[in-house]
Design an enzyme around this catalytic site. Structure first.
Site, short mmCIF file in Angstrom:
data_model
loop_
_atom_site.label_atom_id
_atom_site.label_comp_id
_atom_site.label_asym_id
_atom_site.label_seq_id
_atom_site.Cartn_x
_atom_site.Cartn_y
_atom_site.Cartn_z
N ASN A 208 0.80 -1.23 0.00
CA ASN A 208 0.00 0.00 0.00
C ASN A 208 0.83 1.28 0.00
O ASN A 208 0.28 2.37 0.07
CB ASN A 208 -0.93 0.01 1.21
CG ASN A 208 -1.82 -1.21 1.20
OD1 ASN A 208 -2.45 -1.50 0.19
ND2 ASN A 208 -1.85 -1.96 2.29
N LYS A 209 2.13 1.15 -0.05
CA LYS A 209 2.97 2.34 0.00
C LYS A 209 3.23 2.88 -1.41
O LYS A 209 2.86 2.24 -2.40
CB LYS A 209 4.27 2.03 0.75
CG LYS A 209 4.00 1.60 2.22
CD LYS A 209 3.37 2.70 3.02
CE LYS A 209 2.77 2.43 4.37
NZ LYS A 209 3.14 1.36 5.23
N THR A 210 3.86 4.05 -1.50
CA THR A 210 4.02 4.73 -2.79
C THR A 210 4.70 3.83 -3.82
O THR A 210 4.27 3.75 -4.97
CB THR A 210 4.81 6.03 -2.62
OG1 THR A 210 4.13 6.82 -1.65
CG2 THR A 210 4.90 6.80 -3.93
#
Ligand SMILES: *Cc1c(COP(=O)(O)O)cnc(C)c1O
Length: 435
Positions: A208-210
């Site tokens: 879910n991170k960049t």
């Protein structure tokens, strides 16, 4: 009510968005090509738990670490298999252990605090500044005790915390500073990358991170000893420490936090995209801030002294101005098909492990450990700013990422405008449904 288009969807009108917001998908031929190289090489992990070259992992791991350390201008980037592992390894490498207190905000992913417990130290939750969601330096000062050894500073939602003031406090009291930048890759404070101010900075590469490697993380540091100790924690330190007579043995038990060549291959390709993905987020966020500027009762981020990277787009909602509460606002916005939530996480100290002080076994360890001389409190009401954000003011929008377009952002603003115009009707509906 003749013009359904102008009427909020929650009152029976037509939603602004007919189609959902686009999905994130930043994987492509670059990731595939590097992954194929790994498969063809048949070397899926280059790590061995002994001193020498394999202590540093395989070729893709070392290449990925080089990319990261170059971008950040730091001496060491130590990849790990999650940011949680990275936080634990960094704290252990700093020597944090039983009897120690570590200051951390309660408004963050639970791992920021859990990593402290993994070291058998005691998390001390301290309130935040609602303008940037980071630790409030004046609250930090008040909570320093003779047992305090470190601060975990979180740059939440991609917004830099007041890291200069926190660093000054650390220097004054001889504390270690670990920056949790899981949500803030490439964010800057006074034009310096966050994660490079303290003793160590941590990034996350979870799904879910960049950017993502599926699971993964990295510890950034300029400190040679800290880097080697973190590498020992990553890689069965107990079996190798004898070969490092110059290092202290303390807290070098190894947890196997090694990253595989597969994740590193994806990471190399993802790293090359990080700056474009970040600029995309910033551009959409600034468009949204411009469009929302005229609407009363909404406060957007003020990036004075800082460059935020908008992991999410946080808004402070003033229920008095709106005559509806933030939950009614979010329900109305969700009815327009705008992705958003009425809160982030619960204040962490509300969780049962802190309320009941049960972590290792049932006896209250480490809070009642014989070597812990402090008296930590987790009572409700401990951090009033965080509790007010949770109950009343924080609204999170999930609308600023690639491939969201400028038109998509227009929809977000139109939906909010519509709710503003019909707020009295929404308030009335709320009252009627309650009788
Ligand atoms: C995601 C996140 C973590 C943990 O990251 P993992 O890689 O999933 O372990 C830690 N801190 C913050 C603030 C996060 O958002």
């Amino acid at each position: 009510m003749s013009d359904l288009k102008k009427y909020p969807a929650i009152l029976g009108g037509t939603a602004v968005r007919k189609i959902p917001f686009p999905k994130v998908n930043n994987m492509g031929i670059e990731e595939k090509a590097l992954l194929s190289e790994v498969i063809d090489s048949a070397l899926l992990s280059g790590f061995v738990a002994r001193k020498g070259e394999p202590f540093f992992g395989g070729p893709k791991v070392r290449h990925f670490e080089k990319c990261i350390s170059e971008t950040y201008g730091v001496k060491h980037a130590v990849t790990v298999n999650s940011a949680t592992a990275g936080l634990h390894a960094a704290l252990a490498a700093c020597g944090i252990g039983p009897g120690d207190e570590v200051i951390v905000p309660p408004y963050t992913m639970s791992a920021s605090a859990a990593a402290i417990l993994m070291c058998q130290a005691v998390p001390v939750f301290v309130d935040i500044d609602k303008n940037n969601f980071g630790l409030d330096p004046s609250c930090v000062e008040k909570n320093i005790t003779p047992h305090t050894k470190a601060i975990v500073l979180v740059h939440l939602f991609g917004m830099p915390a007041r890291v200069d003031e926190i660093l000054a406090i650390c220097r004054k009291h001889g504390l270690k500073l670990i920056e949790d930048c899981a949500q803030a890759p490439l964010a800057r404070f006074n034009n310096q990358l966050v994660g490079t101010f303290g003793d160590a900075g941590i990034l996350s590469f979870n799904q879910n991170k960049t950017i993502t490697t599926g699971e993964g993380g990295v510890v950034l540091t300029n400190d040679d000893t800290l880097a080697t100790r973190a590498r020992l924690v990553r890689n069965h330190g107990e079996g190798i420490i004898a070969d490092f007579p110059e290092l202290s043995i303390e807290n070098t038990l190894g947890w196997n936090y090694r990253m595989t060549e597969l994740e590193a291959a994806v990471g190399i390709a993802q790293w090359a995209k990080l700056s474009e993905l970040t600029e995309w987020r910033r551009q959409r966020a600034h468009e949204l801030s411009d469009l929302l500027r005229g609407i009363p009762g909404l406060k957007t981020l003020n990036e004075k002294n800082s460059t935020a990277v908008y992991f999410t787009y946080p808004l402070l909602f003033d229920a008095k101005e709106w005559s509806i509460d933030k939950h009614a606002f979010v329900k109305a916005l969700q009815a327009e098909n705008i992705p958003c939530a009425p809160q982030y996480v619960k204040p962490i100290y509300w969780e049962p492990c802190f309320q009941q002080k049960i972590v290792f076994g049932r006896g209250g360890y480490p809070f009642n450990s014989a070597v812990y001389k402090g008296a930590v409190s987790y009572e409700k009401g401990l951090c009033p700013v965080v509790e007010d954000l949770h109950h009343n003011t924080l609204v999170n929008l999930f609308t600023c990422y690639k491939p969201v377009s400028a038109e998509d952002i227009q929809d977000v603003a139109s939906a909010i405008m519509k709710i503003w115009q019909y707020r009295e009707d929404i308030a009335k509906m709320g009252k009627e449904s309650r009788v």
